[in-house]
Scaffold this motif. Structure first.
Motif, mmCIF file in Angstrom:
data_model
loop_
_atom_site.group_PDB
_atom_site.id
_atom_site.type_symbol
_atom_site.label_atom_id
_atom_site.label_comp_id
_atom_site.label_asym_id
_atom_site.label_seq_id
_atom_site.Cartn_x
_atom_site.Cartn_y
_atom_site.Cartn_z
ATOM 1 N N GLU A 177 -2.862 9.581 -6.532
ATOM 2 C CA GLU A 177 -2.031 9.442 -5.336
ATOM 3 C C GLU A 177 -2.891 9.569 -4.081
ATOM 4 O OE1 GLU A 177 1.445 11.979 -5.158
ATOM 5 O OE2 GLU A 177 1.997 11.213 -3.174
ATOM 6 N N SER A 207 0.858 -1.190 0.000
ATOM 7 C CA SER A 207 0.000 0.000 0.000
ATOM 8 C C SER A 207 0.893 1.238 0.000
ATOM 9 C CB SER A 207 -0.843 0.006 1.267
ATOM 10 O OG SER A 207 -0.001 0.165 2.395
ATOM 11 N N TYR A 208 0.279 2.391 -0.153
ATOM 12 C CA TYR A 208 1.022 3.657 -0.135
ATOM 13 C C TYR A 208 1.851 3.771 1.149
ATOM 14 C CZ TYR A 208 1.774 8.696 -0.706
ATOM 15 O OH TYR A 208 2.334 9.945 -0.846
ATOM 16 N N ALA A 209 1.217 3.420 2.269
ATOM 17 C CA ALA A 209 1.915 3.537 3.562
ATOM 18 C C ALA A 209 3.111 2.582 3.609
ATOM 19 C CB ALA A 209 0.948 3.261 4.704
ATOM 20 N N ASN A 259 6.079 3.898 1.555
ATOM 21 C CA ASN A 259 6.876 4.971 2.171
ATOM 22 C C ASN A 259 8.057 4.403 2.943
ATOM 23 O OD1 ASN A 259 5.818 7.402 1.364
ATOM 24 N ND2 ASN A 259 4.192 7.371 2.894
ATOM 25 N N SER A 260 7.902 3.192 3.471
ATOM 26 C CA SER A 260 9.005 2.565 4.207
ATOM 27 C C SER A 260 9.827 1.662 3.292
ATOM 28 C CB SER A 260 8.469 1.697 5.351
ATOM 29 O OG SER A 260 7.656 2.427 6.229
ATOM 30 N N SER A 296 -4.592 2.808 1.841
ATOM 31 C CA SER A 296 -3.663 2.144 2.781
ATOM 32 C C SER A 296 -4.415 1.617 3.993
ATOM 33 C CB SER A 296 -2.601 3.130 3.286
ATOM 34 O OG SER A 296 -1.787 3.583 2.254
ATOM 35 N N LYS A 317 5.369 11.412 6.902
ATOM 36 C CA LYS A 317 4.817 10.498 5.889
ATOM 37 C C LYS A 317 4.010 9.383 6.539
ATOM 38 C CE LYS A 317 8.064 11.302 2.296
ATOM 39 N NZ LYS A 317 9.497 11.237 2.212
ATOM 40 N N PRO A 318 2.893 8.994 5.915
ATOM 41 C CA PRO A 318 2.118 7.892 6.501
ATOM 42 C C PRO A 318 2.852 6.559 6.384
ATOM 43 C CG PRO A 318 1.061 8.701 4.477
ATOM 44 C CD PRO A 318 2.264 9.555 4.706
ATOM 45 N N VAL A 319 2.936 5.839 7.482
ATOM 46 C CA VAL A 319 3.553 4.505 7.475
ATOM 47 C C VAL A 319 2.688 3.555 8.302
ATOM 48 C CG1 VAL A 319 5.951 5.353 7.252
ATOM 49 C CG2 VAL A 319 5.008 4.950 9.521
ATOM 50 N N ALA A 339 -4.641 6.442 -3.478
ATOM 51 C CA ALA A 339 -3.699 5.419 -2.989
ATOM 52 C C ALA A 339 -3.434 5.629 -1.495
ATOM 53 C CB ALA A 339 -2.391 5.486 -3.777
ATOM 54 N N VAL A 340 -3.334 6.886 -1.078
ATOM 55 C CA VAL A 340 -3.078 7.164 0.348
ATOM 56 C C VAL A 340 -4.207 6.585 1.196
ATOM 57 C CG1 VAL A 340 -2.795 8.960 2.103
ATOM 58 C CG2 VAL A 340 -1.736 9.268 -0.134
ATOM 59 N N PHE A 373 -2.992 14.044 5.739
ATOM 60 C CA PHE A 373 -1.765 14.053 4.920
ATOM 61 C C PHE A 373 -2.100 14.579 3.517
ATOM 62 C CE2 PHE A 373 0.919 11.710 1.834
ATOM 63 C CZ PHE A 373 2.164 12.208 2.194
ATOM 64 N N LEU A 397 -1.726 3.247 11.196
ATOM 65 C CA LEU A 397 -1.049 4.306 10.442
ATOM 66 C C LEU A 397 -0.705 5.511 11.336
ATOM 67 C CD1 LEU A 397 -1.769 5.157 6.857
ATOM 68 C CD2 LEU A 397 -1.915 7.065 8.414
ATOM 69 N N MET A 418 -0.406 17.096 -5.037
ATOM 70 C CA MET A 418 -0.911 15.721 -5.126
ATOM 71 C C MET A 418 -2.040 15.588 -6.153
ATOM 72 S SD MET A 418 -2.158 13.327 -1.985
ATOM 73 C CE MET A 418 -0.681 13.297 -1.023
#
Ligand SMILES: Cc1cc2nc3c(=O)[nH]c(=O)nc-3n(C[C@H](O)[C@H](O)[C@H](O)COP(=O)(O)OP(=O)(O)OC[C@H]3O[C@@H](n4cnc5c(N)ncnc54)[C@H](O)[C@@H]3O)c2cc1C
Lengths: 278, 162
Positions: free
Chosen positions: B123, A100-102, A105-106, B130, B54-56, B126-127, B111, B48, B119
Motif C-alpha cells: 500500500e 493510482s492510489y490517489a 481515494n476519489s 501516485s 486522504k491523498p487525492v 502504491a501511495v 500520509f 496531490l 499500512m
C-alpha cells in the motif's frame, strides 16, 4: 458544457426529490471519470450536477457471510482495503487496478459501474460474479441483475433519473481468477480495455466458467461458457479455439475494433489453456 | 457558488465556478502556492493534496466537492511532526526531487508516516506511485517510503520487547 446548478443533498431522499425536479441532473460521485471524459456529462448545452458525496447512506459497507453489499459511493480504495475473504476476488482485483492510489481515494464503485460512454474496469468483474444492483429513482427502487443494465450495444444504460445506490456481490470462492488491464493504451484512453475471467473446477472438470472483455463494449458469451461446463481438464485445443471464436464473434457484433477482437480471443485462449493447471 | 473549506488549518471562503477543480481553486486562492498543475488529467499526481486526510489528485476533484472539507497542502504539511522525518528519509535515500514534484511526494510520504501503524509495504508503494516525475528515480522515493515504514516496524517491535 455549462453547469447551471449544483445540488449537494445530504440524504438519498433529498437527492431523489432533486431528481424529480431535474431528471436531467448528472450524478457526480468521485468525479474522476467526468473530469477525464467530459462526454459523461451528456451532449446538452447545460446540465445540473447532483453531488452524491454527502449522502452517508451511499458510503455504507454491509459485509455478511454470504455476500458483500456496498453503497455506490464506497471508494475503490475502501473496497480494496476490505479483508480478502470479504470481497469476491475478481472485484477486488478490479478495484486495485484502477488509476493510482490517489485516484482510487476519489473514484467510487458506482461511478465506475455507471460510466455511460463505455464499460469501465469493474463491469467485467461484476458481470463475472453476477452482481446485483439497487436502482432508485423518484418513481421507486428495485434490485436488478448487473446484466440487465448492459444494453444490446454492450454499454451500461441506466433509466433516466435513476441512481445506482447499492451493489451486492456473492462471496463464492473461485479456483482460478485472472484480471488484467489491456487494450491499446492505459485508461482513460478510449482504446483501453479490461479482461476478467474466473472458473471453478471439481473432480477434474470445469464446473463454472465466466470470461468477460470490456473494450468499448462488454463482450461475454454465456452460451460458449455453458458449452465448456462439464468438460474435462485440460481442455482440448478444439474447445479452446471454439470458445475464443465465439467470444471474438460477440466482440465483433458489438462493433469492437479488430485489435480488440483479436486481443479478447487471445486472452481467453491463454486463460483456458492455463486452466488445466487448476 | 461560495465554497467554505479549511486549508492548512485556516478557514477559506471563496467563490468558485461549478466546473472549477480544487487544484485551480487552491492556486487561485494562493492558499497552496507550491501546488503544481501539470498534466491536469490525474496522471502525474503533482497536484496531490490531502482531502479530509486522504491523498487525492486535486485536478480531478470538483471544487464543490471540497465544501466543508479540510485540505492540507505542502505548506501545511511542512509544519507537522512528520515533515522532518520525510525530509530525512528522502535525503538518506538519495532522492533529489524537483520543486514541481517534491510537494506531492512529501505529502504522500507524510500520509504513509501518519498511517504506518496499519499500512503494509504494497500500500505504501502504491501511495508514492501516485506521483510521477521525470526528474526523479522512483526507486529512491520507494526506498524512502520503505524506510518510513521500517522505522515504524522497529518502533513497534521495540515497544513489544520492552
Ligand atoms: C489517470 C486515470 C486513470 C484511470 N484508470 C482507470 C482504470 O484503470 N480503469 C477504470 O475503470 N477507470 C479508470 N479511470 C476512470 C475513473 O477514474 C474510474 O472509472 C472511476 O471509478 C469512476 O468513478 P467516479 O466515482 O469518479 O465516477 P464519476 O466520474 O463521478 O461518474 C462516472 C459516471 O457515472 C455516473 N454516476 C456516478 N455515480 C452514479 C450513481 N451512483 N448512479 C448513477 N450514475 C452515477 C456519472 O454521472 C458519470 O456518468 C481512470 C481515470 C484517470 C484520470
Amino acid at each position: 458544457m455549462r453547469i447551471d446548478d449544483v445540488a449537494s443533498p445530504s440524504s438519498l431522499q433529498e437527492a431523489l426529490a432533486y431528481l424529480k425536479r431535474r431528471p436531467d441532473a448528472v450524478p457526480w460521485a468521485g468525479g474522476t471519470l467526468i473530469a477525464a471524459d467530459p462526454s459523461e456529462l451528456g451532449r446538452g448545452g447545460s446540465v445540473a450536477a447532483l453531488d452524491l458525496h454527502r449522502i452517508a447512506e451511499l458510503r455504507h459497507l454491509f459485509p455478511s457471510d454470504r455476500y458483500l453489499e456496498l453503497g455506490s459511493c464506497v471508494s475503490l480504495n475502501q473496497l480494496a482495503a476490505l479483508p480478502e475473504r470479504r470481497v469476491a476476488a475478481p472485484l477486488r482485483a478490479a478495484a486495485m487496478a484502477v488509476g493510482s492510489y490517489a485516484i482510487r481515494n476519489s473514484a467510487t464503485l458506482g461511478g465506475n459501474l455507471s460510466a455511460k460512454g463505455r464499460p469501465m474496469s469493474t463491469l467485467p468483474a461484476l458481470s463475472c460474479v453476477d452482481a446485483v444492483v439497487e436502482l432508485k429513482s423518484p418513481a421507486g427502487g428495485r434490485w436488478v441483475s448487473v446484466h440487465s443494465l448492459v444494453g444490446q450495444d454492450g454499454r451500461v444504460a441506466l433509466p433516466q433519473a435513476a441512481l445506482v445506490t447499492r451493489v451486492r456481490v456473492g462471496l463464492q470462492s473461485w479456483d482460478s481468477v485472472e484480471f488484467r488491464l489491456c487494450g491499446g493504451g492505459p485508461y482513460p484512453h478510449p482504446d483501453a480495455a479490461t479482461f476478467c475471467a474466473c472458473a471453478r473446477a471439481s473432480s477434474g472438470t470445469v464446473s463454472e466458467l465466466r470470461i468477460a472483455y470490456a473494450g468499448r463494449a462488454l463482450a461475454r458469451s454465456r452460451e460458449a461458457e455453458t458449452e465448456l461446463v462439464g468438460r474435462r481438464l485440460p481442455l482440448s485445443r478444439r474447445d479452446i479455439e471454439a470458445f475464443g471464436a465465439a467470444l471474438a464473434r460477440r466482440a465483433r457484433e458489438l462493433g469492437q475494433a479488430e485489435a480488440a477482437v483479436d486481443e479478447c480471443e487471445r486472452l481467453a485462449g491463454a486463460y483456458l489453456a492455463k486452466l488445466s493447471e487448476v | 457558488m461560495t465554497i467554505d473549506l479549511i486549508v492548512n488549518g485556516e478557514d477559506l471562503k471563496i467563490r468558485a465556478e461549478p466546473t472549477e477543480r480544487l487544484a485551480e481553486l487552491l492556486r487561485r486562492s494562493r492558499a497552496a502556492p507550491s501546488l503544481t498543475i501539470d498534466c491536469g488529467g490525474g496522471f502525474c499526481g503533482k497536484c496531490l493534496v490531502l482531502l479530509d486526510g486522504k491523498p487525492v489528485a486535486s485536478c480531478l476533484v470538483p471544487a464543490f466537492r471540497a465544501r466543508g472539507s479540510e485540505v492540507v497542502s505542502y505548506e501545511g504539511f511542512m509544519s507537522t511532526q512528520e515533515a522532518a522525518e520525510v525530509e530525512a528519509a528522502l535525503a538518506s535515500a538519495g532522492a533529489r526531487l524537483c520543486p514541481f514534484c517534491k510537494p506531492a511526494y512529501s505529502l504522500a510520504l507524510g500520509f504513509i508516516a501518519e498511517n504506518r501503524a496499519r499500512m503494509g509495504e504494497a500500500e505504501a508503494l502504491a501511495v508514492v506511485s501516485s506521483v510521477r516525475c521525470t526528474c526523479s528515480d522512483p526507486s529512491a522515493v520507494a526506498e524512502a517510503a520503505r524506510a518510513i515504514l521500517g522505522d515504524a516496524r522497529e518502533q513497534r517491535m521495540g515497544r513489544a520487547h520492552r
